[in-house]
Design an enzyme around this catalytic site. Structure first.
Site, PDB file in Angstrom:
ATOM      1  N   GLU A 347       0.797  -1.230   0.000  1.00 27.12           N
ATOM      2  CA  GLU A 347       0.000   0.000   0.000  1.00 27.12           C
ATOM      3  C   GLU A 347       0.836   1.290   0.000  1.00 27.12           C
ATOM      4  O   GLU A 347       0.569   2.214   0.783  1.00 27.12           O
ATOM      5  CB  GLU A 347      -0.977  -0.012   1.179  1.00 27.12           C
ATOM      6  CG  GLU A 347      -2.022  -1.108   1.071  1.00 27.12           C
ATOM      7  CD  GLU A 347      -3.061  -1.050   2.178  1.00 27.12           C
ATOM      8  OE1 GLU A 347      -4.249  -1.249   1.879  1.00 27.12           O
ATOM      9  OE2 GLU A 347      -2.689  -0.817   3.348  1.00 27.12           O
ATOM     10  N   VAL A 348       1.825   1.355  -0.854  1.00 26.13           N
ATOM     11  CA  VAL A 348       2.516   2.628  -1.064  1.00 26.13           C
ATOM     12  C   VAL A 348       1.536   3.572  -1.764  1.00 26.13           C
ATOM     13  O   VAL A 348       1.069   3.295  -2.868  1.00 26.13           O
ATOM     14  CB  VAL A 348       3.784   2.439  -1.914  1.00 26.13           C
ATOM     15  CG1 VAL A 348       4.393   3.791  -2.272  1.00 26.13           C
ATOM     16  CG2 VAL A 348       4.796   1.583  -1.164  1.00 26.13           C
TER      17      VAL A 348
END
Length: 601
Positions: A347-348
């Protein structure tokens, strides 16, 4: 993955019927029958006729080898001796009558033999065992295992075969058992909410009862950094919720040691480079978009700063980042002997990096991309992990995310494992086809936090008139229970998932196993046991002996009564598992089932 023989349909049916019966009187008397249960179901079991039971001698003991190189067997033997001596499990099932033979000779001992006392607890270690409880006049049962860890699994099975105030046990029983999958895990997030060490130890104990062998400790996240590190004391001092909500080096040692004593590996995860807002208290310069509102008013979802409230990501362009991350990895590598090291990388969020001036400059002046920035981070931190002779584990996002991802060539299949959580078997297929080993944690089946609503305040999308149909903003019927990953994952949903669906035989061999996960936005120690058990037990059996019978038919209907009884026994062992049926169903077997065939929709 290897398969193991399962008894034929007739034999298995006879065995299960017999093992679900117990008497309180002599061999010729008709008596009330109660169930005896082994969970997870062994891969091969037989009980010779005539069905006979014996009592354990008042002086019953384990005869086991000892070795200076591995004292964990001694600890397990002592633990199971105490359990068998003190547990007086009385099964609930009492509506059937039967006759048994009763052996006149009490069982005096269980003799334990282990081929390799020094085999370490790592992925792929042999956990097979055989258990023989001879019939009639024999006074000793025999447990043979390739390793200490297999012996622990056999001790658990033996403990479940003992029941009642007089400590009865079936004799004439032969069991050959080994797991289908070497990785049978549970992930606990201790950042969103804090769990005292005792909660973690109780969970590891429950895992060992269910023959699970990996505790995945998601220790830190954007919300808190509760782990005290010798080289970076400021991270916990500034990032923990409070002084009483930290894990010391001694705490970690206690958890790791307890895990070994119960045959459970402890795999640490410190999620980077995203999910690191809690680092900003100690190092504000290396964290982008820290302490900002996660989804600015009026902005589209694509411009959010985080996947949920709690912002902050490491800045891979700042030199200080690698000094700090290096210290963190080095400390954790020394604190956790486990060969797997989980580096996160999920989840960058593009908006968080784009909000930083240095990253803005890189993107505009050097015509760079966010994927290049992430790849820079991985290229500098992955070698630190592998320098400790660790296998790096990452969430699948790092190569499968739609927007920010790394070239797969960066990751050697020999030194990298990916954990998949999106798109069910599709992502598992993508990763295994590319040659990577995979741990399956599909949110659609294995996220135990789902179905309890969302934790966002003022979330008006769920505020609908009582007369309206439950339709979401896209015009679809809302069946997600008020949260992104709803509805609630029932034990049947967990049990029925085939984690190798659609894979070739070669690809199946790259699936290490699975983990159920409890993310803790809405969970802490007060609800831990009920959220996890017995749903995690459902996965445990599917990973140990499969979810199908010898004809290839899903056995969840047959498993219901066994899991129901096992839940009551877990409660007796101090694990506050939630019920799956009214007690009436257990006392009236078959009456809560349906006879209608399942029809696929």
């Amino acid at each position: 993955m290897t398969s193991h023989p399962i008894a034929t349909s007739h034999v298995f049916s006879t065995i299960l019927t017999a093992l679900l019966l117990l008497i309180h009187s002599s061999a010729t008397a008709t008596a009330t029958a109660l169930p005896v249960n082994v969970w997870p179901k062994p891969t091969s079991i037989s009980w010779s006729s005539p069905y006979t039971i014996a009592t354990l001698s008042p002086t019953f003991q384990f005869d086991s080898p000892s070795s200076p190189s591995n004292h964990y067997l001694s600890a397990a033997v002592a633990r199971y001796h105490r359990l068998i001596s003190s547990e007086r499990h009385r099964p609930i099932y009492d509506t059937t009558t039967t006759n048994f033979s009763t052996s006149p000779t009490p069982l005096q001992s269980l003799s334990i033999s282990v081929v390799d006392l020094a085999a370490p607890l790592i992925h792929g270690v042999d956990e097979s065992y055989t258990l023989s409880i001879p019939n009639h006049s024999a006074t000793a049962a025999n447990l043979s295992a390739a390793t200490v860890w297999g012996a622990m699994r056999g001790l658990e099975t033996f403990s479940q075969l003992v029941w009642g105030g007089r400590r009865r046990v079936p004799v004439g029983v032969e069991i050959r058992d080994a797991p289908l999958f070497g990785h049978r895990g549970f992930l606990l997030d201790t950042s969103r909410n804090f769990y005292p060490v005792e909660d973690i130890l109780r969970t590891i104990k429950a895992m060992s009862h269910n023959k699970m062998n990996v505790f995945h400790w998601h220790i830190t996240d954007s919300h808190s950094f509760p782990l005290e590190l010798p080289s970076e004391p400021g991270l916990a001092a500034k990032g923990a919720y409070g002084r009483g909500m930290r894990y010391s080096v001694a705490d970690v040692g206690r958890v790791v040691q307890y895990g070994y004593e119960h045959g459970v590996r402890v795999v640490p995860e410190v999620d980077t480079p995203a999910h690191t807002g809690s680092w900003a208290g100690a190092y504000p310069d290396i964290i982008t978009c820290a302490d900002k509102f996660w989804w600015p008013a009026g902005s589209p979802w694509a411009d959010r700063l985080a996947a949920e409230p709690g912002t902050g990501q490491l800045n891979p362009l700042h030199p200080k980042t690698y000094e700090v991350v290096g210290n963190v990895i080095n400390d954790i590598a020394s604190m956790f002997p486990e060969p797997f090291f989980h580096g996160g990388a999920d989840e960058v969020t593009p908006g968080c990096w784009k909000a930083d001036p240095s990253i803005q400059s890189f993107l505009s002046q050097q015509n760079g991309t966010l994927s290049q920035i992430l790849e820079t981070f991985i290229n500098k931190t992955l070698p630190i992990i592998t320098s400790h002779n660790k296998t790096a584990v990452y969430w699948e996002d790092v190569i499968l995310a739609p927007d920010v991802k790394v070239n797969p060539a960066v990751f050697s299949p020999e030194h990298t494992v990916f954990q998949t959580w999106n798109n069910g078997p599709n992502n598992t297929k993508l990763l295994t086809a590319a040659g990577y080993r995979v741990i399956v944690s599909s949110w659609e089946f294995y996220y135990l936090d789902c179905g309890h609503g969302d934790f966002l305040g003022n979330d008006s999308q769920y505020d609908r008139p009582p007369t309206s149909s439950d339709v979401d903003s896209n015009g679809d019927v809302d069946s997600n229970g008020g949260s992104w990953c709803g509805p609630y994952k029932t034990w049947q949903k967990v049990y029925n998932y085939d984690i190798t669906h659609g894979l070739s035989e070669v690809e199946k061999g790259r699936v290490l196993g699975a983990e159920v996960a409890l993310w803790s936005e809405q969970a802490d120690g007060a609800v831990l046991d009920a959220r996890v058990w017995p749903r995690a037990a459902a996965m445990a059996e599917a990973m140990w002996s499969g979810n199908r019978d010898e004809k290839g038919i899903k056995r969840y209907a047959e498993a219901t009564d066994r899991l129901n009884e096992w839940r009551y026994r877990m409660v007796g062992r101090g694990i506050m598992a939630e019920p799956i049926q009214p007690l009436w169903c257990l006392r009236n077997p078959g009456m809560c089932n349906t006879v209608k065939p399942f029809v696929a929709q």
